[in-house]
Design an enzyme around this catalytic site. Sequence first.
Site, PDB file in Angstrom:
ATOM      1  N   LYS A   1      -4.083   3.584   4.800  1.00 15.47           N
ATOM      2  CA  LYS A   1      -3.717   3.049   3.481  1.00 15.47           C
ATOM      3  C   LYS A   1      -2.962   1.721   3.600  1.00 15.47           C
ATOM      4  CE  LYS A   1      -0.409   4.362  -0.103  1.00 15.47           C
ATOM      5  NZ  LYS A   1       0.299   5.511  -0.691  1.00 15.47           N
TER       6      LYS A   1
ATOM      7  N   ASP B   1       6.744   6.423   5.197  1.00 18.57           N
ATOM      8  CA  ASP B   1       7.025   5.288   4.304  1.00 18.57           C
ATOM      9  C   ASP B   1       8.144   5.549   3.311  1.00 18.57           C
ATOM     10  OD1 ASP B   1       5.607   7.022   2.599  1.00 18.57           O
ATOM     11  OD2 ASP B   1       4.713   5.372   1.491  1.00 18.57           O
ATOM     12  N   ASN B   2       8.451   6.823   3.065  1.00 17.91           N
ATOM     13  CA  ASN B   2       9.564   7.193   2.169  1.00 17.91           C
ATOM     14  C   ASN B   2       9.749   8.705   2.221  1.00 17.91           C
ATOM     15  OD1 ASN B   2       7.135   6.244  -0.068  1.00 17.91           O
ATOM     16  ND2 ASN B   2       7.779   8.382  -0.112  1.00 17.91           N
TER      17      ASN B   2
ATOM     18  N   HIS C   1       0.635  12.361   1.090  1.00 19.97           N
ATOM     19  CA  HIS C   1       0.745  11.951  -0.317  1.00 19.97           C
ATOM     20  C   HIS C   1      -0.207  12.819  -1.138  1.00 19.97           C
ATOM     21  CE1 HIS C   1       0.406   9.330  -3.828  1.00 19.97           C
ATOM     22  NE2 HIS C   1       1.362   8.549  -3.348  1.00 19.97           N
TER      23      HIS C   1
ATOM     24  N   LYS D   1      11.936  10.733  -2.617  1.00 26.03           N
ATOM     25  CA  LYS D   1      11.199   9.507  -2.939  1.00 26.03           C
ATOM     26  C   LYS D   1      11.616   8.921  -4.295  1.00 26.03           C
ATOM     27  CE  LYS D   1       6.399   8.136  -3.977  1.00 26.03           C
ATOM     28  NZ  LYS D   1       4.984   8.460  -3.751  1.00 26.03           N
TER      29      LYS D   1
ATOM     30  N   ASP E   1       2.660   9.147   4.859  1.00 29.27           N
ATOM     31  CA  ASP E   1       2.944   8.795   3.464  1.00 29.27           C
ATOM     32  C   ASP E   1       3.675   9.934   2.754  1.00 29.27           C
ATOM     33  OD1 ASP E   1       2.982   7.617   0.997  1.00 29.27           O
ATOM     34  OD2 ASP E   1       0.832   7.203   0.910  1.00 29.27           O
ATOM     35  N   ASP E   2       4.916   9.699   2.366  1.00 28.25           N
ATOM     36  CA  ASP E   2       5.730  10.685   1.646  1.00 28.25           C
ATOM     37  C   ASP E   2       6.137  11.885   2.507  1.00 28.25           C
ATOM     38  OD1 ASP E   2       5.147   8.966  -0.429  1.00 28.25           O
ATOM     39  OD2 ASP E   2       4.278  10.479  -1.765  1.00 28.25           O
TER      40      ASP E   2
ATOM     41  N   CYS F   1       5.752   3.454  -1.938  1.00 27.19           N
ATOM     42  CA  CYS F   1       4.693   3.033  -1.006  1.00 27.19           C
ATOM     43  C   CYS F   1       4.568   1.535  -0.723  1.00 27.19           C
ATOM     44  CB  CYS F   1       3.356   3.550  -1.505  1.00 27.19           C
ATOM     45  SG  CYS F   1       3.291   5.341  -1.534  1.00 27.19           S
TER      46      CYS F   1
ATOM     47  N   ARG G   1       5.941  -0.657   2.611  1.00 29.17           N
ATOM     48  CA  ARG G   1       4.978  -1.264   3.553  1.00 29.17           C
ATOM     49  C   ARG G   1       5.208  -2.764   3.703  1.00 29.17           C
ATOM     50  NH1 ARG G   1       0.912   3.092   3.690  1.00 29.17           N
ATOM     51  NH2 ARG G   1       2.247   4.590   2.664  1.00 29.17           N
TER      52      ARG G   1
ATOM     53  N   HIS H   1      -2.246  -0.877   0.831  1.00 24.06           N
ATOM     54  CA  HIS H   1      -1.339  -0.905  -0.323  1.00 24.06           C
ATOM     55  C   HIS H   1      -0.504  -2.171  -0.458  1.00 24.06           C
ATOM     56  CE1 HIS H   1       0.419   2.217  -3.335  1.00 24.06           C
ATOM     57  NE2 HIS H   1      -0.253   1.218  -3.889  1.00 24.06           N
TER      58      HIS H   1
ATOM     59  N   SER I   1      -2.992   4.109  -3.168  1.00 26.27           N
ATOM     60  CA  SER I   1      -2.716   5.544  -3.025  1.00 26.27           C
ATOM     61  C   SER I   1      -3.910   6.415  -3.391  1.00 26.27           C
ATOM     62  CB  SER I   1      -1.519   5.947  -3.888  1.00 26.27           C
ATOM     63  OG  SER I   1      -0.362   5.319  -3.416  1.00 26.27           O
TER      64      SER I   1
END
Length: 457
Positions: A129, A269-270, A217, A290, A36-37, A76, A80, A131, A154
């Site tokens: 996660k 994810d980003n 994240h 992001k 994540d991130d 996020c 996804r 989301h 998150s």
Amino acid sequence: MLRLFMTLACLIALPTLATSQEPAKRKPNIIVVYADDLGYGDLGCFGNKKIKTPNLDKMAKQGIRFTSFYVAQAVCSASRAALMTGKYSNRTGILGALGPNAKHGLAREHTTIAEMLKLLGYRTGIIGKWHLGHLAEYLPTRRGFDEYYGLPYSNDMWPKHPTAKFPDLPLIDGEKIIAKNPDQSKLTTEYTERAVQFIKKNKDHPFFLYLPQTMPHVPLFVSERFKGKSEAGLYGDVIMEIDWSVGEILRTLKDLGIDDDTLVIFTSDNGPWLSYGNHGGSAWLLREGKGTTWEGGVRVPFIARWPGRIPADRTQPIPAMTIDLLPTFSKLTGAKLPDGKLDGKDITPLLMGEAGAKSPHEAYFFYWNNELHGVRSGPWKLYFPHTYRTLEGSRPGADGKPGLYKELKCGLELYNLDNDLSERTDVAARNPEVVRRLQVMADRMRDDLGDTLTRKK
Ligand code: MG
């Protein structure tokens, strides 16, 4: 006489031939680790010198690295939704990042990878996660997953958020909340232990394991074992723990003798959340991060490993996107593709590093919410006039506090990513035909998916 002899010889040889054939290969297991991130420049095998990622580096050595791999939207939930369904995020109606007050989630008409593989008899698990909706009807257990353990959204959506008010953060097992505001320093370890258990339990049966890590994240947390271990502060320590987690999974596959039956994918994810400064990652040479459609927002590291199927030590520069994973998994497993329109396409030849393999896409499209910001075709990326956030001219935050973004305007701009990776020199005026060609592609997409910047849908 000779003919009779040959026939007899063939008949005698037949059983030998049959038994000498390889036993039918089982359907492949698939593991997707979704950080994540995590930014394009955060891993050793993607050029980071300060953060040691020996397990991911080894995984890349044993498999293939995609150097132009994209997410559909750089945030996020939207990201996804595209991964899970093989569709651009705006086709699924999931945009931005769903919060604890969201009343919606991923609608049932959009089939998930887990639902597709479940129909084929796969065992399915998600650890981490989700989301894509936290209300009961949207939970992963209602969307094709046998098991779920993790956070529904998150990890910063909790009472200690530096600027916003959130209720208690639930940790869910199956459909039951088992803790509120759990100790986040234990999450990566717990997820990893659960993942190892899941693999062991299902070793004799094809499985799909989706491991969307909560980290890196913000707020960042790391277990005691990794505190102070990197040369890049807490953020580096967190990445080292994620690397350890991947190592544990790969070791488990090897110990169980199912290495050759398992495709493992690692991606993010980003891009990095740059406003968090030293608590955000690095986009390396890529522009922005992001929340933008610039390369730093949407281009992420991607590593795939499948011993015996994916050749070792390959680099794939041809672009691909998370939307392509569902169709590719369909091809690799024999699962029936979901009904309805998909945006992704099978990229098996690219994944297998086949010589001469080509992208099945004419172009990829980069939306932010329902605004079409850009289109990439070959080396060219054309941006349409839009507003984006940047830290240029202001200071990022530090130690878990966010800095302030400013808004900037982008015009009709064209970049050649082959010789201008950082998107610094707008060459639109010099290449009117390229601009026109990409405009036509974008207009076709606008007719299909809309674009609130230029037209109402
Ligand atoms: Mg993210």
